[in-house]
Design a protein around this motif. Structure first.
Motif, mmCIF file in Angstrom:
data_model
loop_
_atom_site.group_PDB
_atom_site.id
_atom_site.type_symbol
_atom_site.label_atom_id
_atom_site.label_comp_id
_atom_site.label_asym_id
_atom_site.label_seq_id
_atom_site.Cartn_x
_atom_site.Cartn_y
_atom_site.Cartn_z
ATOM 1 N N VAL A 147 0.848 -1.192 0.000
ATOM 2 C CA VAL A 147 0.000 0.000 0.000
ATOM 3 C C VAL A 147 0.882 1.241 0.000
ATOM 4 C CG1 VAL A 147 -1.817 1.257 1.184
ATOM 5 C CG2 VAL A 147 -1.798 -1.248 1.237
ATOM 6 N N GLU A 148 0.856 1.959 -1.130
ATOM 7 C CA GLU A 148 1.648 3.176 -1.250
ATOM 8 C C GLU A 148 0.875 4.371 -0.693
ATOM 9 O OE1 GLU A 148 2.524 1.014 -5.303
ATOM 10 O OE2 GLU A 148 0.762 1.423 -4.069
ATOM 11 N N SER A 149 1.618 5.349 -0.230
ATOM 12 C CA SER A 149 1.035 6.608 0.216
ATOM 13 C C SER A 149 2.068 7.714 0.062
ATOM 14 C CB SER A 149 0.571 6.510 1.672
ATOM 15 O OG SER A 149 1.649 6.209 2.524
ATOM 16 N N GLY A 150 1.603 8.955 0.147
ATOM 17 C CA GLY A 150 2.521 10.086 0.118
ATOM 18 C C GLY A 150 2.577 10.845 -1.191
ATOM 19 N N GLY A 151 1.886 10.367 -2.207
ATOM 20 C CA GLY A 151 1.873 11.086 -3.470
ATOM 21 C C GLY A 151 1.047 12.360 -3.370
ATOM 22 N N VAL A 210 13.708 -14.477 -10.505
ATOM 23 C CA VAL A 210 12.642 -13.857 -9.729
ATOM 24 C C VAL A 210 11.521 -14.877 -9.586
ATOM 25 C CG1 VAL A 210 10.950 -11.999 -9.612
ATOM 26 C CG2 VAL A 210 13.242 -11.536 -10.511
ATOM 27 N N THR A 211 11.281 -15.301 -8.349
ATOM 28 C CA THR A 211 10.273 -16.334 -8.116
ATOM 29 C C THR A 211 8.977 -15.771 -7.542
ATOM 30 O OG1 THR A 211 11.211 -16.797 -5.947
ATOM 31 C CG2 THR A 211 12.025 -18.111 -7.785
ATOM 32 N N SER A 212 9.017 -14.581 -6.973
ATOM 33 C CA SER A 212 7.818 -13.909 -6.478
ATOM 34 C C SER A 212 7.911 -12.443 -6.833
ATOM 35 C CB SER A 212 7.682 -14.058 -4.964
ATOM 36 O OG SER A 212 7.514 -15.407 -4.592
ATOM 37 N N ASP A 213 6.798 -11.864 -7.201
ATOM 38 C CA ASP A 213 6.792 -10.493 -7.724
ATOM 39 C C ASP A 213 5.451 -9.868 -7.369
ATOM 40 O OD1 ASP A 213 7.084 -8.989 -11.032
ATOM 41 O OD2 ASP A 213 7.821 -8.322 -9.096
ATOM 42 N N TYR A 214 5.459 -8.885 -6.456
ATOM 43 C CA TYR A 214 4.218 -8.272 -5.992
ATOM 44 C C TYR A 214 4.235 -6.774 -6.293
ATOM 45 C CZ TYR A 214 4.265 -12.551 -3.164
ATOM 46 O OH TYR A 214 4.330 -13.849 -2.752
ATOM 47 N N TRP A 215 3.033 -6.213 -6.546
ATOM 48 C CA TRP A 215 2.903 -4.792 -6.903
ATOM 49 C C TRP A 215 1.855 -4.098 -6.055
ATOM 50 C CZ3 TRP A 215 5.964 -2.423 -10.514
ATOM 51 C CH2 TRP A 215 6.734 -3.253 -11.331
ATOM 52 N N GLY A 216 2.118 -2.838 -5.771
ATOM 53 C CA GLY A 216 1.109 -1.997 -5.162
ATOM 54 C C GLY A 216 0.200 -1.396 -6.212
ATOM 55 N N GLN A 217 -0.760 -0.598 -5.746
ATOM 56 C CA GLN A 217 -1.763 -0.036 -6.650
ATOM 57 C C GLN A 217 -1.299 1.268 -7.301
ATOM 58 O OE1 GLN A 217 -1.721 0.439 -3.451
ATOM 59 N NE2 GLN A 217 -2.168 2.623 -3.171
ATOM 60 N N GLY A 218 -0.233 1.836 -6.794
ATOM 61 C CA GLY A 218 0.316 3.061 -7.368
ATOM 62 C C GLY A 218 -0.179 4.310 -6.672
ATOM 63 N N GLU A 228 9.271 16.517 -15.094
ATOM 64 C CA GLU A 228 9.433 15.211 -15.735
ATOM 65 C C GLU A 228 9.390 14.045 -14.751
ATOM 66 O OE1 GLU A 228 11.424 17.886 -16.103
ATOM 67 O OE2 GLU A 228 13.542 17.297 -16.287
ATOM 68 N N ASP A 229 9.337 14.332 -13.447
ATOM 69 C CA ASP A 229 9.141 13.276 -12.454
ATOM 70 C C ASP A 229 7.664 12.921 -12.293
ATOM 71 O OD1 ASP A 229 11.679 14.878 -10.506
ATOM 72 O OD2 ASP A 229 11.896 13.046 -11.688
ATOM 73 N N THR A 230 6.788 13.668 -12.935
ATOM 74 C CA THR A 230 5.362 13.395 -12.856
ATOM 75 C C THR A 230 5.059 12.012 -13.423
ATOM 76 O OG1 THR A 230 4.764 15.735 -13.006
ATOM 77 C CG2 THR A 230 3.083 14.135 -13.662
ATOM 78 N N ALA A 231 4.404 11.190 -12.623
ATOM 79 C CA ALA A 231 4.100 9.811 -13.016
ATOM 80 C C ALA A 231 3.293 9.148 -11.903
ATOM 81 C CB ALA A 231 5.386 9.023 -13.253
ATOM 82 N N VAL A 232 2.806 7.962 -12.181
ATOM 83 C CA VAL A 232 2.293 7.091 -11.129
ATOM 84 C C VAL A 232 3.465 6.262 -10.618
ATOM 85 C CG1 VAL A 232 0.690 5.254 -10.532
ATOM 86 C CG2 VAL A 232 0.005 7.019 -12.175
ATOM 87 N N TYR A 233 3.670 6.275 -9.325
ATOM 88 C CA TYR A 233 4.777 5.557 -8.698
ATOM 89 C C TYR A 233 4.245 4.271 -8.052
ATOM 90 C CZ TYR A 233 7.976 9.387 -9.512
ATOM 91 O OH TYR A 233 8.785 10.328 -10.123
ATOM 92 N N TYR A 234 4.938 3.167 -8.365
ATOM 93 C CA TYR A 234 4.523 1.856 -7.890
ATOM 94 C C TYR A 234 5.595 1.243 -7.002
ATOM 95 C CZ TYR A 234 1.055 1.996 -11.647
ATOM 96 O OH TYR A 234 0.021 2.332 -12.479
ATOM 97 N N CYS A 235 5.151 0.636 -5.939
ATOM 98 C CA CYS A 235 6.013 -0.157 -5.069
ATOM 99 C C CYS A 235 6.007 -1.601 -5.573
ATOM 100 C CB CYS A 235 5.451 -0.082 -3.650
ATOM 101 S SG CYS A 235 6.316 -1.042 -2.423
ATOM 102 N N ASN A 236 7.184 -2.233 -5.559
ATOM 103 C CA ASN A 236 7.321 -3.601 -6.064
ATOM 104 C C ASN A 236 8.213 -4.399 -5.138
ATOM 105 O OD1 ASN A 236 9.574 -5.152 -8.081
ATOM 106 N ND2 ASN A 236 7.439 -5.762 -8.313
ATOM 107 N N ALA A 237 7.821 -5.637 -4.878
ATOM 108 C CA ALA A 237 8.614 -6.548 -4.059
ATOM 109 C C ALA A 237 9.005 -7.754 -4.902
ATOM 110 C CB ALA A 237 7.811 -6.994 -2.853
#
Length: 120
Positions: free
Chosen positions: A4-8, A105-113, A88-97
């Motif tokens: 769960v991302e926050s702070g944008g 890479v055997t496991s790959d998880y993403w946040g919602q952005g 130019e830093d404007t974007a949706v930022y995603y957290c990834n594990a």
């Protein structure tokens, strides 16, 4: 598994933001944590990465010297401190594990952005 991302938000050029990503449902301290970003119509870009114990970090050339990735394994949280922000830093930022075993890479998880907009 949850990331769960926050702070944008909206910030003026030259300003700062700190993104957070709270993780649950997996062994956080065993995973490399990454921040990616994506502009609509473009490929997702790796911005920063930190190894499981936090001993090594890596950055895209476009953010070196301005962004800092860090993690707190006791809180299962990864951070991205963004300074001297540019439009130019404007974007949706995603957290990834990612869990890597023998180079794969055997496991790959993403946040919602979370949206970051740099504009005056």
């Amino acid at each position: 598994v949850q990331l769960v991302e926050s702070g944008g938000g909206l910030v003026q050029p030259g300003g700062s933001l700190r993104l957070s990503c709270a993780a649950s449902g997996f062994t956080f301290s065993s995973y490399t944590m990454n921040w990616y970003r994506q502009v609509r119509g473009k490929e997702r870009e790796l911005v920063a990465a930190v190894t499981p114990a936090g001993g090594s970090t890596n950055y895209a050339d476009s953010v070196k010297g301005r962004f800092t990735i860090s993690r707190d394994n006791a809180k299962n949280t990864v951070y991205l401190q963004m300074n001297s922000l540019k439009p130019e830093d404007t974007a949706v930022y995603y957290c990834n594990a990612q869990f890597t075993y023998l180079g794969y890479v055997t496991s790959d998880y993403w946040g919602q952005g979370t949206q970051v907009t740099v504009s005056s």
